[in-house]
Design a protein around this motif. Sequence first.
Motif, mmCIF file in Angstrom:
data_model
loop_
_atom_site.group_PDB
_atom_site.id
_atom_site.type_symbol
_atom_site.label_atom_id
_atom_site.label_comp_id
_atom_site.label_asym_id
_atom_site.label_seq_id
_atom_site.Cartn_x
_atom_site.Cartn_y
_atom_site.Cartn_z
ATOM 1 N N ASN A 36 36.082 25.505 42.385
ATOM 2 C CA ASN A 36 35.393 25.387 40.937
ATOM 3 C C ASN A 36 35.083 27.594 40.383
ATOM 4 O O ASN A 36 34.860 27.910 41.285
ATOM 5 N N HIS A 37 35.651 28.477 39.136
ATOM 6 C CA HIS A 37 35.385 29.456 39.223
ATOM 7 C C HIS A 37 34.891 29.409 37.761
ATOM 8 O O HIS A 37 35.037 30.446 37.237
ATOM 9 N N SER A 38 34.463 28.610 37.037
ATOM 10 C CA SER A 38 34.133 28.174 35.614
ATOM 11 C C SER A 38 35.090 28.209 34.387
ATOM 12 O O SER A 38 36.324 27.713 35.450
ATOM 13 N N PRO B 155 30.856 31.986 41.374
ATOM 14 C CA PRO B 155 30.705 32.289 39.816
ATOM 15 C C PRO B 155 31.464 33.709 40.009
ATOM 16 O O PRO B 155 31.627 34.999 40.154
ATOM 17 N N PRO B 156 32.308 33.858 38.157
ATOM 18 C CA PRO B 156 33.261 35.018 37.761
ATOM 19 C C PRO B 156 32.119 36.245 38.068
ATOM 20 O O PRO B 156 31.075 36.873 37.782
ATOM 21 N N TYR B 157 32.256 37.268 38.704
ATOM 22 C CA TYR B 157 32.456 38.780 39.192
ATOM 23 C C TYR B 157 31.012 38.643 40.222
ATOM 24 O O TYR B 157 30.223 39.648 40.334
ATOM 25 N N SER C 215 35.994 29.283 31.536
ATOM 26 C CA SER C 215 35.831 30.347 30.482
ATOM 27 C C SER C 215 35.487 31.857 31.163
ATOM 28 O O SER C 215 35.706 32.734 30.331
ATOM 29 N N HIS C 216 35.591 31.371 32.692
ATOM 30 C CA HIS C 216 34.792 33.416 33.427
ATOM 31 C C HIS C 216 33.889 33.878 32.592
ATOM 32 O O HIS C 216 34.248 35.241 32.701
ATOM 33 N N GLN C 217 32.862 33.297 32.269
ATOM 34 C CA GLN C 217 31.571 33.873 32.079
ATOM 35 C C GLN C 217 30.926 35.142 32.908
ATOM 36 O O GLN C 217 30.366 34.074 33.885
ATOM 37 N N PHE D 3 41.634 33.325 47.118
ATOM 38 C CA PHE D 3 41.942 33.861 45.786
ATOM 39 C C PHE D 3 41.138 33.964 44.680
ATOM 40 O O PHE D 3 40.818 32.174 44.076
ATOM 41 N N ASP D 4 41.005 34.306 43.972
ATOM 42 C CA ASP D 4 40.118 33.881 42.361
ATOM 43 C C ASP D 4 41.043 34.257 41.456
ATOM 44 O O ASP D 4 41.930 35.161 41.100
ATOM 45 N N ASP D 5 41.310 33.433 40.434
ATOM 46 C CA ASP D 5 41.271 33.497 38.946
ATOM 47 C C ASP D 5 42.340 32.372 39.082
ATOM 48 O O ASP D 5 43.245 32.191 39.910
ATOM 49 N N GLY D 6 43.118 32.660 37.881
ATOM 50 C CA GLY D 6 43.704 31.769 37.847
ATOM 51 C C GLY D 6 43.466 30.287 37.248
ATOM 52 O O GLY D 6 42.872 29.869 37.587
HETATM 53 ZN ZN LIG Z 1 37.278 36.214 39.124
#
Ligand SMILES: [Zn+2]
Length: 203
Positions: A82-84, A117-119, A86-88, A31-34
Amino acid sequence: MFVKTPKIIQYLFPSIIWRKENLQNNIWLTFDDGPSPETTPFILKRLKEEKIKATFFLIGKQIERYPELFKKIIDNGHVIANHSYSHQNGWKSNLSNYLNDIEKCQRLMPENKLFRPPYGKLSPLKIWCLKKNYKLILWDIFTWDFHLNSKPKEIKENVLKHTRSGSIIVFHNNKKSLKNLKLILKETITELKEKGFVFSTSW
Ligand SMILES: [Zn+2]
């Protein structure tokens, strides 16, 4: 819209983990983000009912905003990653900003070894810098659960159609995905179990 990551892309970036070949029918639910106050409690409840564990790729900024949800994910026995901070976007931000942003999130989870990595966007140079310190995890099944035009039935059917032993499946732990998750998460998990898949968090 790709649901399944094309083989050619997987071959072009061999230092990224796209799938985890195994003989036990293991698959990885991620699950990504949050953390997200709208969506995280719902996901945790569903996973508890289904008695399965997942991996949560979390955003540092959101962890600082919702520390109690962060703690709850850990207390429920899931893996955090870790998904960063600030989601750069890894195709747009410069190298040192990008690495600092990841480091800032990492300080909130010092034991962690996983980065997504985000996206899903990384340059070859960033891959080279990051692979020394992290396992870089992408996916072979992308659900588009957050997308306005996604039909819930199709999200579920695509996951069931494409998942095979070793698959890494991405859902989203954000406000936009909640509507679809409410409609299909439970059934998707049940039907994956019926197909004999086992949910793993061992990376
Ligand atoms: Zn994301």
